[in-house]
Design an enzyme around this catalytic site. Structure first.
Site, mmCIF file in Angstrom:
data_model
loop_
_atom_site.group_PDB
_atom_site.id
_atom_site.type_symbol
_atom_site.label_atom_id
_atom_site.label_comp_id
_atom_site.label_asym_id
_atom_site.label_seq_id
_atom_site.Cartn_x
_atom_site.Cartn_y
_atom_site.Cartn_z
ATOM 1 N N HIS A 49 0.808 -1.223 0.000
ATOM 2 C CA HIS A 49 0.000 0.000 0.000
ATOM 3 C C HIS A 49 0.843 1.274 0.000
ATOM 4 O O HIS A 49 0.323 2.342 0.319
ATOM 5 C CB HIS A 49 -0.921 0.014 1.222
ATOM 6 C CG HIS A 49 -2.078 -0.939 1.101
ATOM 7 N ND1 HIS A 49 -3.075 -0.796 0.179
ATOM 8 C CD2 HIS A 49 -2.383 -2.059 1.802
ATOM 9 C CE1 HIS A 49 -3.955 -1.772 0.311
ATOM 10 N NE2 HIS A 49 -3.557 -2.560 1.286
ATOM 11 N N GLU A 152 -7.269 -12.321 4.720
ATOM 12 C CA GLU A 152 -8.047 -11.082 4.803
ATOM 13 C C GLU A 152 -9.314 -11.139 3.963
ATOM 14 O O GLU A 152 -9.881 -10.099 3.636
ATOM 15 C CB GLU A 152 -7.204 -9.845 4.476
ATOM 16 C CG GLU A 152 -6.070 -10.009 3.506
ATOM 17 C CD GLU A 152 -5.157 -8.783 3.443
ATOM 18 O OE1 GLU A 152 -5.328 -7.810 4.181
ATOM 19 O OE2 GLU A 152 -4.232 -8.819 2.609
ATOM 20 N N ASP A 178 -9.425 -5.375 5.220
ATOM 21 C CA ASP A 178 -9.883 -6.072 4.016
ATOM 22 C C ASP A 178 -10.909 -7.140 4.386
ATOM 23 O O ASP A 178 -11.871 -7.377 3.645
ATOM 24 C CB ASP A 178 -8.695 -6.694 3.269
ATOM 25 C CG ASP A 178 -8.012 -5.653 2.396
ATOM 26 O OD1 ASP A 178 -8.726 -4.908 1.696
ATOM 27 O OD2 ASP A 178 -6.775 -5.554 2.438
HETATM 28 C C1 3PY Z 1 -5.981 -4.981 6.370
HETATM 29 O O1 3PY Z 1 -6.560 -4.721 7.431
HETATM 30 O O2 3PY Z 1 -6.563 -5.301 5.328
HETATM 31 C C2 3PY Z 1 -4.546 -4.930 6.321
HETATM 32 O O3 3PY Z 1 -3.966 -5.251 5.329
HETATM 33 C C3 3PY Z 1 -3.840 -4.462 7.543
HETATM 34 O O4 3PY Z 1 -2.482 -4.316 7.388
HETATM 35 MG MG MG Z 2 -5.179 -5.670 3.667
#
Ligand code: 3PY
Ligand code: MG
Length: 262
Positions: A49, A152, A178
């Protein structure tokens, strides 16, 4: 540099002992050095990111060298070349985002391990002291390099047993934001649906003898205590940008009060 000896992080992961790290969003060698000096056993630089890139990884690896703080890279995906380059410039391992299938987990492990376990290419690089410790590094890398799968999405949760069955995956790191999107409750990282998913993931890690990780943003002793209670051992506290942000706001608040400023 030489990334040979077994790190504090590797020992902690093997013994399921707490491994406390933090997150690097600023791609700043100075911030990384300060956090390493504070004693974190690992720092995770975010290449998913941010605009950090491989040169950013190398600069940070140089800055923290010699402190037994392992540099992990959150790569942009399970990309063979990116993982190889991160390890060659001095990362101790990778955190791979959005792992949902065994195929992705296998690709990530293969990229991080030399043959026959994987397909990592050999070279002279920072990690083996520009070739002068080639043999030593080649002999120890496969057991020392860390591979953490980020879970995630709902699909990742559904497939967790298969993902954790992949040899070479050391454990998981939950991406709560996510995950909240994937479960249709964006931003609600403590929604009951997500809490249930987290429990499923930690229980699966316990079954497979692998570590469960969590990012504690804006950490407090209570949040840390809760994470320990729930069985997390691979713990990320805050981030360079969060710590600077909090400290800057706190000192300005004090100054405003002291001088009656608005
Ligand atoms: C998320 O919460 O999606 C992340 O990637 C946190 O680092
Ligand atoms: Mg993430």
């Amino acid at each position: 540099m030489f990334n040979g000896p077994e790190s504090r992080l590797r020992k902690a992961l093997n013994k399921k002992r707490p491994a406390i790290g933090s997150w690097l969003q600023a791609s700043s060698p100075t911030c990384a050095e300060i956090l390493a000096n504070a004693g974190f056993s690992w720092l995770g630089i975010d290449c998913e990111h941010t605009s950090s890139g491989i040169q950013g990884v190398e600069a940070v690896a140089r800055a923290i060298y010699g402190r037994d703080t392992a540099l992990l890279v959150r790569v942009s995906s399970a990309d063979t070349l990116e993982i190889r380059q991160c390890l060659d410039v001095g990362a101790a391992g990778v955190i791979v985002p959005m792992v949902e299938t065994t195929a992705q987990a296998r690709t990530a492990v293969a990229a991080a391990k030399y043959p026959p376990q994987g397909v990592r290419g050999y070279c002279f690089g920072r990690m083996n002291d520009w070739g002068s410790r080639f043999d030593e590094y080649a002999a120890s890398a496969n057991k020392n390099v860390v591979v953490i799968a980020m879970i995630e999405t709902r699909t990742g949760v559904d497939n967790i047993d298969e993902i954790l069955s992949v040899a070479g995956i050391d454990g998981i790191f939950i991406g709560p934001y996510d995950m909240s999107g994937s479960y249709g409750v964006p931003g609600q990282t403590q929604h009951p649906l997500l809490k249930k998913a987290y429990q499923t993931l930690v229980a699966a890690c316990n079954r497979h003898g692998k570590v469960a990780g969590q990012h504690i943003v804006n950490s407090t002793p209570e949040k840390l205590g809760a994470a320990v209670e729930l069985g997390y051992t691979f713990i990320c506290l805050d981030a360079d940008i969060i710590l600077i942000n909090q400290a800057a706001r706190a000192v300005m608040e004090t100054a405003r009060k002291s001088f009656n400023l608005k």
